[in-house]
Design a protein around this motif. Structure first.
Motif, short mmCIF file in Angstrom:
data_model
loop_
_atom_site.label_atom_id
_atom_site.label_comp_id
_atom_site.label_asym_id
_atom_site.label_seq_id
_atom_site.Cartn_x
_atom_site.Cartn_y
_atom_site.Cartn_z
N TYR A 104 13.16 0.29 6.65
CA TYR A 104 13.01 -0.31 5.30
C TYR A 104 12.07 0.44 4.40
N HIS A 105 11.97 1.80 4.29
CA HIS A 105 11.32 2.41 3.36
C HIS A 105 12.25 3.46 2.86
N VAL A 106 12.45 3.86 1.64
CA VAL A 106 13.58 4.81 1.03
C VAL A 106 13.40 5.90 1.56
N LEU A 151 5.08 6.67 -1.56
CA LEU A 151 5.02 5.05 -2.33
C LEU A 151 6.14 4.19 -1.61
N HIS A 152 5.65 3.19 -0.86
CA HIS A 152 6.48 2.42 -0.27
C HIS A 152 7.56 1.63 -1.20
N ILE A 153 8.57 2.03 -1.11
CA ILE A 153 9.96 1.43 -1.73
C ILE A 153 10.74 0.92 -0.63
N MET A 173 2.07 -0.56 2.69
CA MET A 173 2.60 -1.61 3.52
C MET A 173 2.06 -1.16 4.90
N GLU A 174 1.33 -2.42 5.63
CA GLU A 174 0.64 -2.15 6.97
C GLU A 174 1.52 -1.65 7.88
N ASN A 175 2.96 -2.62 8.27
CA ASN A 175 3.70 -2.21 9.40
C ASN A 175 4.89 -1.24 9.05
N CYS A 176 4.87 -0.63 8.14
CA CYS A 176 6.11 0.06 7.80
C CYS A 176 5.80 1.56 8.80
N ILE A 177 6.92 1.82 9.25
CA ILE A 177 6.90 3.02 10.32
C ILE A 177 6.44 4.11 9.44
N PHE A 178 7.38 4.38 8.30
CA PHE A 178 7.26 5.52 7.55
C PHE A 178 5.85 5.65 6.77
N CYS A 179 5.38 4.45 6.20
CA CYS A 179 3.90 4.39 5.61
C CYS A 179 2.93 4.70 6.61
N LYS A 180 3.11 4.28 7.87
CA LYS A 180 2.07 4.84 9.23
C LYS A 180 2.24 6.45 9.06
ZN ZN Z 1 6.68 2.01 3.83
#
Ligand code: ZN
Ligand code: 5GP
Length: 118
Positions: free
Chosen positions: A96-98, A45-47, A1-8
């Protein structure tokens, strides 16, 4: 997920103060702690939220909970802590990343939720 803070944060594009990491999960200090101990445990993993959880996510979510006690103790919440997962609008979820909040410290926390509705 490109723009998710927690994925970053998972990808190392945004710095974080890491508490624990393995191939599937990451724990890091909350940027705005509400108690002496306040960190988040997330699946890599993005959820988006608990609403999007599928059967295949059970193991990694279980792992997030399974490390909570050990990490809380190591971080200084040896006498107890609170785990919170905010979900959706009503739950006031902001990212919105669990993620599981682990909140504690030496002092007893305030009562759980004070209902202010009618
Ligand atoms: Zn995420
Ligand atoms: P929520 O309200 O979605 O349950 O909680 C989101 C949490 O993420 C908040 O406690 C907020 O302080 C934390 N947070 C938001 N952005 C960042 C960030 O860039 N880094 C870290 N470490 N925490 C963040």
């Amino acid at each position: 997920m490109e723009n998710c803070i927690f994925c970053k944060i998972v990808r190392g594009e945004i710095p974080s103060k890491k508490v624990y990491e393995d191939d599937e999960i990451l724990a890091f200090h909350d940027i705005q702690p509400v108690a002496p101990v306040h960190f988040l445990v997330i699946p890599k993993l993005h959820i988006s939220s608990l609403f999007e959880v599928e059967p295949g996510h059970q193991a990694v979510l279980g792992k997030c909970l399974a490390v909570a006690g050990k990490l809380a103790r190591e971080q200084g919440a040896a006498d107890g802590f609170r785990t919170i997962i905010n979900t959706g609008r009503v739950g006031r979820q902001e990212v919105y990343h669990v993620h599981i909040h682990i909140i504690g410290g030496p002092q007893t926390l305030p009562p759980m939720i004070v209902w202010r509705g009618q």
